[in-house]
Design a protein around this motif. Structure first.
Motif, PDB file in Angstrom:
ATOM      1  N   ARG A   1       0.903  -1.161  -0.072  1.00 23.02           N
ATOM      2  CA  ARG A   1       0.105  -0.108  -0.031  1.00 23.02           C
ATOM      3  C   ARG A   1       0.942   1.328  -0.065  1.00 23.02           C
ATOM      4  O   ARG A   1       0.421   2.435   0.081  1.00 23.02           O
TER       5      ARG A   1
ATOM      6  N   ASN B   1      -7.479  -5.206 -14.494  1.00 21.71           N
ATOM      7  CA  ASN B   1      -7.146  -5.339 -13.367  1.00 21.71           C
ATOM      8  C   ASN B   1      -8.429  -5.041 -12.208  1.00 21.71           C
ATOM      9  O   ASN B   1      -9.110  -4.167 -12.434  1.00 21.71           O
TER      10      ASN B   1
ATOM     11  N   SER C   1      -8.729  -4.830  -9.056  1.00 21.68           N
ATOM     12  CA  SER C   1      -8.532  -4.572  -7.810  1.00 21.68           C
ATOM     13  C   SER C   1      -9.454  -2.857  -7.973  1.00 21.68           C
ATOM     14  O   SER C   1      -9.123  -2.119  -8.956  1.00 21.68           O
ATOM     15  N   ASP C   2     -10.244  -2.823  -6.925  1.00 25.28           N
ATOM     16  CA  ASP C   2     -10.593  -1.441  -7.010  1.00 25.28           C
ATOM     17  C   ASP C   2      -9.962  -0.626  -5.911  1.00 25.28           C
ATOM     18  O   ASP C   2     -10.674   0.572  -5.550  1.00 25.28           O
ATOM     19  N   ASN C   3      -8.752  -0.824  -5.597  1.00 22.78           N
ATOM     20  CA  ASN C   3      -8.015   0.079  -4.585  1.00 22.78           C
ATOM     21  C   ASN C   3      -7.920   1.720  -5.405  1.00 22.78           C
ATOM     22  O   ASN C   3      -8.005   2.348  -4.905  1.00 22.78           O
TER      23      ASN C   3
ATOM     24  N   ASN D   1      -5.400  -9.637 -10.037  1.00 21.19           N
ATOM     25  CA  ASN D   1      -5.839  -9.141  -8.884  1.00 21.19           C
ATOM     26  C   ASN D   1      -7.515  -9.357  -8.682  1.00 21.19           C
ATOM     27  O   ASN D   1      -8.030  -8.641  -8.522  1.00 21.19           O
TER      28      ASN D   1
ATOM     29  N   SER E   1      -9.115 -10.978  -6.452  1.00 23.71           N
ATOM     30  CA  SER E   1      -9.930 -11.079  -5.550  1.00 23.71           C
ATOM     31  C   SER E   1      -8.840 -11.101  -4.328  1.00 23.71           C
ATOM     32  O   SER E   1      -7.778 -11.321  -4.498  1.00 23.71           O
ATOM     33  N   SER E   2      -9.050 -10.539  -3.070  1.00 20.48           N
ATOM     34  CA  SER E   2      -8.024 -10.654  -2.209  1.00 20.48           C
ATOM     35  C   SER E   2      -8.984 -10.461  -0.574  1.00 20.48           C
ATOM     36  O   SER E   2     -10.002 -10.259  -0.561  1.00 20.48           O
TER      37      SER E   2
ATOM     38  N   SER F   1      -9.173  -8.317   1.445  1.00 18.72           N
ATOM     39  CA  SER F   1      -9.831  -7.054   1.687  1.00 18.72           C
ATOM     40  C   SER F   1     -11.139  -6.839   0.640  1.00 18.72           C
ATOM     41  O   SER F   1     -11.601  -5.830   0.595  1.00 18.72           O
ATOM     42  N   ARG F   2     -11.205  -7.621  -0.524  1.00 16.65           N
ATOM     43  CA  ARG F   2     -11.947  -7.105  -1.351  1.00 16.65           C
ATOM     44  C   ARG F   2     -12.716  -8.658  -1.890  1.00 16.65           C
ATOM     45  O   ARG F   2     -12.752  -9.073  -2.907  1.00 16.65           O
TER      46      ARG F   2
ATOM     47  N   GLY G   1     -15.559  -8.430  -4.759  1.00 16.27           N
ATOM     48  CA  GLY G   1     -15.298  -7.795  -6.265  1.00 16.27           C
ATOM     49  C   GLY G   1     -15.319  -8.718  -7.418  1.00 16.27           C
ATOM     50  O   GLY G   1     -15.866  -8.718  -8.290  1.00 16.27           O
TER      51      GLY G   1
ATOM     52  N   MET H   1      -5.854 -13.788  -4.602  1.00 14.62           N
ATOM     53  CA  MET H   1      -5.055 -13.123  -5.062  1.00 14.62           C
ATOM     54  C   MET H   1      -3.486 -13.470  -5.800  1.00 14.62           C
ATOM     55  O   MET H   1      -2.986 -12.822  -6.360  1.00 14.62           O
TER      56      MET H   1
END
Ligand code: SAH
Length: 263
Positions: free
Chosen positions: A65, A149, A151-153, A178, A180-181, A183-184, A187, A233
């Motif tokens: 991060r 990607n 990821s919605d970061n 990315n 799935s993780s 924290s998400r 998604g 992930m």
């Protein structure tokens, strides 16, 4: 000769390098030379961990991060005349550190610009996960494809859903990074709902986990049999186009729409 041109030891340099998907045999010689000639390496913990056997390197590991902070620290280190590596897995230009370094340079203050003016930045490519995964599966990206990607970061979930929907409508094969993780977790489930709305139930979906590593796992399913728990992930997901099919143990996308199917 060529490598020497890329790595003259006298100049302050930041090399943004791609380590490939995991297996050292899939790392380029150019990156291997850069590792041998560097003094410092910055990166996300697991990537820095891959270099722990290289005792000549000063290692600077950080959380994923903190990418902009990491890029600034690497530029500062290079501006002191050191030979610095910024590590990415796969290719550094694919959802990775090369853009982060250029973002920091682009947004630099006048004082930073001056400090970093003598640093030569170079990007050394690597084999990205989707190409390593595609090769293990056969040739699922053998016709037109796109990479998204999930990821919605750094972008809204609505943009992701729209891109997936339009890519299906354009009949691209797709590679999802990315997916799935922890924290998400929701998604990928949302994206699967879009796929189930837009595609026929037999559409082929490939899950390639830890490609080129000892615990690699490859799975191919029809969309109707897929659920969100199949990707984490460490997984690269490839969604076939309408023409993607199996031949023996492989999956491929024919190069032409006009290909005759067997009767
Ligand atoms: N720069 C990297 C991608 C970084 S984003 C590259 O070019 O490959 C991280 C995502 O890449 C993971 O969530 C996963 O989707 C994918 N990935 C990276 N290495 C992988 C591997 N060995 N096997 C499967 N997927 C991988």
């Amino acid at each position: 000769m060529r490598t020497e041109q890329l790595n003259p030891l006298s100049k302050a340099r930041l090399s943004v390098v791609g380590l490939g998907p995991g297996d050292d045999a899939l790392m380029t010689d150019q990156v291997r030379d850069a590792l041998a000639n560097a003094t410092d390496a910055f990166g996300y913990f697991p990537y820095v961990e891959r270099l722990s056997g290289l005792e000549h390197l000063r290692l600077h590991a950080s959380d994923n991060r903190e990418e902009l902070e990491r890029a600034r620290a690497a530029l500062d280190c290079a501006s002191e005349g050191r030979q610095v590596l910024m590590l990415s897995s796969g290719d550094p230009g694919v959802f990775a550190m090369a853009s982060a370094v250029f973002e920091v340079l682009d947004l630099a203050s006048a004082e930073e610009r001056e400090r970093w003016a003598g640093v030569d930045v170079q990007v050394l490519p690597g084999i990205t996960a989707m190409l390593a995964a595609a090769a293990r599966l056969g040739a699922p990206l053998g016709h037109d494809f796109c990479a998204i990607n999930l990821s919605d970061n750094l972008k809204p979930a609505a943009v992701i859903e729209r891109r997936v929907r339009l890519a299906v409508q354009a009949d691209f094969a797709m590679a999802f990074y990315n997916p799935s993780s922890a924290s998400r977790p929701e998604g990928f489930a949302r994206v699967l709902r879009v796929l189930k709305e837009e595609c026929e139930p037999g559409r082929l979906i490939c899950f390639a986990r830890n490609v080129s590593r000892a615990d690699e796992r490859l799975q191919v399913h029809a969309l109707e049999a897929v659920d969100a728990s199949m990707a984490d992930m460490r997984t690269l997901v490839i969604v076939g186009s309408s023409t993607t099919r199996r031949v023996g143990r492989h999956v491929y996308t024919p190069r032409s729409y006009g290909m005759q199917t067997r009767g």
